[in-house]
Motif scaffolding. Structure first.
Motif, PDB file in Angstrom:
ATOM      1  N   ALA A  87       0.829  -1.203   0.000  1.00  0.00           N
ATOM      2  CA  ALA A  87       0.000   0.000   0.000  1.00  0.00           C
ATOM      3  C   ALA A  87       0.861   1.250   0.000  1.00  0.00           C
ATOM      4  N   GLU A  88       1.959   1.226   0.744  1.00  0.00           N
ATOM      5  CA  GLU A  88       2.858   2.379   0.795  1.00  0.00           C
ATOM      6  C   GLU A  88       3.421   2.691  -0.586  1.00  0.00           C
ATOM      7  N   GLN A  89       3.853   1.651  -1.318  1.00  0.00           N
ATOM      8  CA  GLN A  89       4.400   1.865  -2.646  1.00  0.00           C
ATOM      9  C   GLN A  89       3.323   2.346  -3.610  1.00  0.00           C
ATOM     10  N   ALA A  90       2.143   1.757  -3.526  1.00  0.00           N
ATOM     11  CA  ALA A  90       1.036   2.194  -4.381  1.00  0.00           C
ATOM     12  C   ALA A  90       0.723   3.667  -4.151  1.00  0.00           C
ATOM     13  N   HIS A  91       0.806   4.092  -2.902  1.00  0.00           N
ATOM     14  CA  HIS A  91       0.557   5.500  -2.584  1.00  0.00           C
ATOM     15  C   HIS A  91       1.663   6.382  -3.141  1.00  0.00           C
ATOM     16  N   GLN A  92       2.904   5.958  -3.009  1.00  0.00           N
ATOM     17  CA  GLN A  92       4.023   6.737  -3.543  1.00  0.00           C
ATOM     18  C   GLN A  92       3.930   6.880  -5.058  1.00  0.00           C
ATOM     19  N   TRP A  93       3.419   5.867  -5.712  1.00  0.00           N
ATOM     20  CA  TRP A  93       3.273   5.894  -7.169  1.00  0.00           C
ATOM     21  C   TRP A  93       2.030   6.656  -7.619  1.00  0.00           C
ATOM     22  N   GLY A  94       1.214   7.119  -6.683  1.00  0.00           N
ATOM     23  CA  GLY A  94       0.017   7.869  -7.036  1.00  0.00           C
ATOM     24  C   GLY A  94      -1.145   7.003  -7.477  1.00  0.00           C
ATOM     25  N   MET A  95      -1.107   5.706  -7.149  1.00  0.00           N
ATOM     26  CA  MET A  95      -2.164   4.795  -7.568  1.00  0.00           C
ATOM     27  C   MET A  95      -3.380   4.859  -6.652  1.00  0.00           C
ATOM     28  N   ILE A  96      -3.170   5.239  -5.392  1.00  0.00           N
ATOM     29  CA  ILE A  96      -4.257   5.293  -4.417  1.00  0.00           C
ATOM     30  C   ILE A  96      -4.200   6.626  -3.684  1.00  0.00           C
ATOM     31  N   TRP A  97      -5.286   6.966  -3.023  1.00  0.00           N
ATOM     32  CA  TRP A  97      -5.403   8.269  -2.401  1.00  0.00           C
ATOM     33  C   TRP A  97      -4.680   8.354  -1.062  1.00  0.00           C
ATOM     34  N   GLN A  98      -4.822   7.317  -0.219  1.00  0.00           N
ATOM     35  CA  GLN A  98      -4.342   7.464   1.154  1.00  0.00           C
ATOM     36  C   GLN A  98      -4.015   6.101   1.754  1.00  0.00           C
ATOM     37  N   VAL A  99      -2.997   6.081   2.611  1.00  0.00           N
ATOM     38  CA  VAL A  99      -2.664   4.898   3.411  1.00  0.00           C
ATOM     39  C   VAL A  99      -2.861   5.256   4.873  1.00  0.00           C
ATOM     40  N   VAL A 100      -3.527   4.389   5.617  1.00  0.00           N
ATOM     41  CA  VAL A 100      -3.784   4.644   7.029  1.00  0.00           C
ATOM     42  C   VAL A 100      -3.437   3.398   7.834  1.00  0.00           C
ATOM     43  N   ASP A 101      -3.256   3.568   9.127  1.00  0.00           N
ATOM     44  CA  ASP A 101      -3.049   2.413   9.994  1.00  0.00           C
ATOM     45  C   ASP A 101      -4.251   1.486   9.910  1.00  0.00           C
ATOM     46  N   ASP A 102      -3.994   0.198  10.049  1.00  0.00           N
ATOM     47  CA  ASP A 102      -5.057  -0.790   9.860  1.00  0.00           C
ATOM     48  C   ASP A 102      -6.287  -0.493  10.715  1.00  0.00           C
ATOM     49  N   GLU A 103      -6.043  -0.154  11.967  1.00  0.00           N
ATOM     50  CA  GLU A 103      -7.165   0.044  12.883  1.00  0.00           C
ATOM     51  C   GLU A 103      -7.961   1.309  12.567  1.00  0.00           C
ATOM     52  N   ALA A 104      -7.411   2.195  11.752  1.00  0.00           N
ATOM     53  CA  ALA A 104      -8.106   3.443  11.404  1.00  0.00           C
ATOM     54  C   ALA A 104      -8.819   3.367  10.064  1.00  0.00           C
ATOM     55  N   LEU A 105      -8.692   2.229   9.349  1.00  0.00           N
ATOM     56  CA  LEU A 105      -9.194   2.158   7.974  1.00  0.00           C
ATOM     57  C   LEU A 105     -10.675   2.444   7.867  1.00  0.00           C
ATOM     58  N   ILE A 106     -11.497   1.692   8.570  1.00  0.00           N
ATOM     59  CA  ILE A 106     -12.938   1.815   8.360  1.00  0.00           C
ATOM     60  C   ILE A 106     -13.451   3.161   8.838  1.00  0.00           C
TER      61      ILE A 106
END
Length: 261
Positions: A171-190
């Motif tokens: 997820a971190e790499q996908a975010h760095q590449w601009g593929m996704i909007w945001q990465v959050v801690d697992d417990e904060a996702l929902i």
């Protein structure tokens, strides 16, 4: 069995893929239930944002291969029929839905699960998530819009690498590449997904739907065509109740109360 859990509250429809024992992989019945839920989102004006997530350890592991076994008599399955009947309509409905669609991705998003996520308007991923374009491991072609979305969100070179190698992408790499909007801690996702969905449910939904249409159209339009489309959509948006409310609220220095019309 209920493979799609649906909950509607305060303008937000939350759809939870619910085959956790199979990592929420798709079978035909799950597709049918998801199509029914999307039909409700399309016709119900009170639903102003869609949030999609997965139950358990995964967002979605793609197609359930137990439903795609080769015929014991040696006949090959018609995978094109599955794409035509289920995956293509799913991608088209999400793209055409005149409301924001958020993917809150947990665990694993593999195969059609990964491309389903990328087909949503905004993607929030838990830090532990891996995206896997696993099609090549089976000698298959990315579907569920994969060959369309990948080059656009990742660029051709990265899309080629992801599709041909089938390796995990964090997820971190996908975010760095601009593929996704945001990465959050697992417990904060929902909670993060719900907060964003609640925000959209309070916004000028009609205008947001036009934004979606304009951005999708830009992928194939010339500049002149896109400028004309912006003119036409702005004319339509300017006649909406939401625009009038936005201007009135601005002039009165009060928070707007948008109705999504």
């Amino acid at each position: 069995m209920t493979f799609i859990l649906s909950d509607v509250q305060n303008g937000v429809m939350t759809l939870t893929l619910n085959r956790p024992e199979r990592l929420n992989s798709f079978n035909d019945e799950m597709h049918r239930q998801l199509a029914e839920a999307l039909a409700q989102a399309e016709r119900d004006d009170a639903i102003r944002c869609l949030l999609i997530t997965g139950e358990g350890r995964a967002f979605c592991a793609g197609q359930d291969l137990n439903d795609r076994n080769v015929d014991p008599n040696g006949a090959a399955p018609d995978l094109g029929a599955s794409v035509e009947n289920f995956y293509n309509p799913l991608v088209r409905r999400l793209a055409k839905l005149p409301k924001p669609v958020i993917a809150a991705v947990n665990g694993v998003a593999a195969g059609a699960g990964a491309t389903l996520a990328l087909g949503c308007d905004m993607v929030i991923a838990a830090r532990s998530v891996n995206f896997i374009m696993s099609f090549s491991r089976l000698g298959l072609v990315p579907d569920c819009g994969g060959t369309w979305f990948l080059p656009r969100v990742a660029g051709r070179a990265r899309a080629m690498g992801l599709a041909l190698l089938g390796e995990k992408l964090s997820a971190e790499q996908a975010h760095q590449w601009g593929m996704i909007w945001q990465v959050v801690d697992d417990e904060a996702l929902i909670d993060t997904g719900r907060a964003l969905a609640a925000h959209f449910a309070s916004q000028p939904t009609f205008g947001l739907g036009l934004v979606k249409k304009a951005l999708y159209a830009s992928e194939s339009n010339t500049l002149d065509e896109q400028l004309d489309l912006e003119r036409d959509y702005q004319r339509i948006a300017g006649r909406s109740d939401d625009y009038r409310e936005g201007v009135a609220a601005f002039l009165a220095k009060r928070p707007p109360v948008f109705k999504g019309k």
